[in-house]
Design an enzyme around this catalytic site. Structure first.
Site, mmCIF file in Angstrom:
data_model
loop_
_atom_site.group_PDB
_atom_site.id
_atom_site.type_symbol
_atom_site.label_atom_id
_atom_site.label_comp_id
_atom_site.label_asym_id
_atom_site.label_seq_id
_atom_site.Cartn_x
_atom_site.Cartn_y
_atom_site.Cartn_z
ATOM 1 C CG HIS A 1 -0.409 0.285 2.518
ATOM 2 N ND1 HIS A 1 -0.115 -0.710 3.424
ATOM 3 C CD2 HIS A 1 -0.068 1.439 3.134
ATOM 4 C CE1 HIS A 1 0.373 -0.181 4.525
ATOM 5 N NE2 HIS A 1 0.416 1.135 4.377
ATOM 6 C CG ASP B 1 -0.035 -4.006 2.829
ATOM 7 O OD1 ASP B 1 0.140 -3.447 1.733
ATOM 8 O OD2 ASP B 1 -0.096 -3.377 3.901
ATOM 9 C CB SER C 1 3.320 1.773 5.834
ATOM 10 O OG SER C 1 2.081 1.528 6.406
#
Length: 424
Positions: free
Chosen positions: A148, A181, A270
């Protein structure tokens, strides 16, 4: 494992990612019970929900943010709270820190050892821009991050990677795996002095172990935060909405058997590193829980963050580097949440709703109505937990499935297969 009904208890939500230069939004209203399910704003829309015990929390993808260059500085001052530590130089990877006192880690030494292996990632597309983090895997310039963080740049975006010393390089996508992910990118004209991160062993982690998160939260590169392992094998379910080639929107379900940590993780973390007190990578930071808020709002750390264990991340990364794609373990059932009598007690489990023909589940004799309560001794208390446990494994792995059938416990041996491309 078939994903056809693996998402039985999904609570989809939607939001926009935090974009560069965007103002901080006002505090949003809460949902009944004081909780709301939301994601930080960014250019693409995604929604998901994470289940923690009996509470439903949103596992907010920790990505995006304004970019600011902030580098760690080494003052050379010894830690005042930890015993002396030593650093062991490794061949080709970041140093390993040998702590003098395991109960009071020298985080200064850990930060110094790890920071050169963690990068800041900036992504620019026609839809906007965002930021995240990544870890250097090898001297060839491969960097592991979250899908993402960089997925939007596939085909029409630009990726810039900034090293800890401030040098910035263009990068391209090697491969992405939306279902976990995870993604791998590669620096163009990678320098010869990269410092790949030392890999640890996420299977030996214990609740209470000290950890450090390193990344680029809110664009503040080189940020480190510390905490502990709060829980292991925490099933976290997310839904990612992404455009497909035909112009329609497709949804990829991410289910992670995550490491839960109290180390502060915020948007922009992230893809960054979660390391142990030796400075070894044990997880890829990916999401945060949020209480309060609503669609389009932004919430920060509340002490509950999630990371993808390095065992799974390394397996996926190796496959992406070799072939650009990743294979996944497959059981071949659809399941739903239930409770079942276990002796004199009741327990939660995943009840098999259907078994697909020609699958590992069918070959092992699993039946509709069976309630799975553990896989390899790891408790299974929901259909999401079952999906997470299977996805954490590798095709070809042999697993012991503990189930209750007709009121009696039994163990069934299953050999997981490769998930077919047509399976949900």
């Amino acid at each position: 494992m078939s994903m056809a009904t693996d998402n039985t208890q999904q609570i989809p939500t939607a939001g926009e990612y935090y974009q560069q230069g965007a103002p901080t939004p006002p505090a949003p209203p809460t949902a009944p019970g004081g909780s709301s399910f939301q994601k930080p704003p960014r250019r693409e829309r995604r929604g998901f929900a994470g289940t923690v015990g009996v509470a439903l929390l949103a596992a907010v993808l920790a990505s995006g943010g304004t970019y600011a260059v902030t580098q760690l500085t080494d003052t050379g001052a010894p830690s005042t709270t930890a015993s002396a530590s030593t650093t062991t130089q490794n061949q080709g990877t970041s140093p390993t820190v040998v702590q003098g006192n395991a109960t009071a880690p020298d985080w200064t030494a850990v930060a110094k050892a790890v920071s050169p292996s963690v990068v800041s990632i900036d992504v620019t597309t026609q839809q906007g821009s965002g930021a995240g983090s990544g870890v250097i895997l090898d001297n060839n310039g491969h960097v592991l991050t979250n899908n993402h963080v960089v997925g939007d740049a596939t085909g029409n975006g630009a990726i810039a990677v900034t090293l800890a010393d401030g040098r910035t390089f263009e990068a391209t996508i090697v491969g992405t795996d939306p279902s976990t992910d995870l993604a791998v990118i590669k620096l163009a004209s990678a320098p010869s002095d990269l410092t790949p991160i030392s890999l640890g062993d996420s299977t030996v982690l214990k609740v209470g172990d000290p950890v450090m998160a390193v990344g680029n939260p809110l664009g503040l590169s080189g940020t480190v935060t510390t905490g502990i392992v709060s829980a292991l094998n925490r099933p976290v379910s997310t839904s990612e909405a992404s455009p497909s080639p035909n112009g329609q929107t497709s949804t990829d379900t991410v289910v992670t058997n995550a490491i839960q940590t109290s180390a502060a993780i915020n948007p922009g973390n992230s893809g960054g590193a979660l390391v142990n007190a030796q400075g070894e990578l044990i997880g890829i930071n990916s999401s945060i829980a949020s209480l309060g808020g609503s669609q389009g709002s932004q919430s920060g750390n509340i002490g509950i963050g999630f990371a993808i264990p390095v065992k799974e991340a390394q397996s996926i990364a190796d496959q992406l580097i070799k072939t650009g794609q990743a294979q996944h373990a497959f059981l071949g059932v659809s399941a739903k949440d239930t409770t079942v009598k276990d002796g004199a007690a009741q327990r939660a489990g995943a009840q098999i709703a259907s078994v697909s023909d020609g699958t590992p589940a069918a070959a092992a004799g699993l039946k509709t109505g069976d309630v799975i309560i553990a896989v390899d001794g790891q408790p299974i208390d929901s259909s999401t937990a079952l999906v997470a446990q299977i996805r954490a494994m590798t095709a070809g792995d042999k697993a012991t499935v503990t189930l209750i059938r007709d009121g009696a416990r039994q163990d069934v041996q299953v050999t997981l297969a490769v998930k077919p491309a047509t399976a949900n």
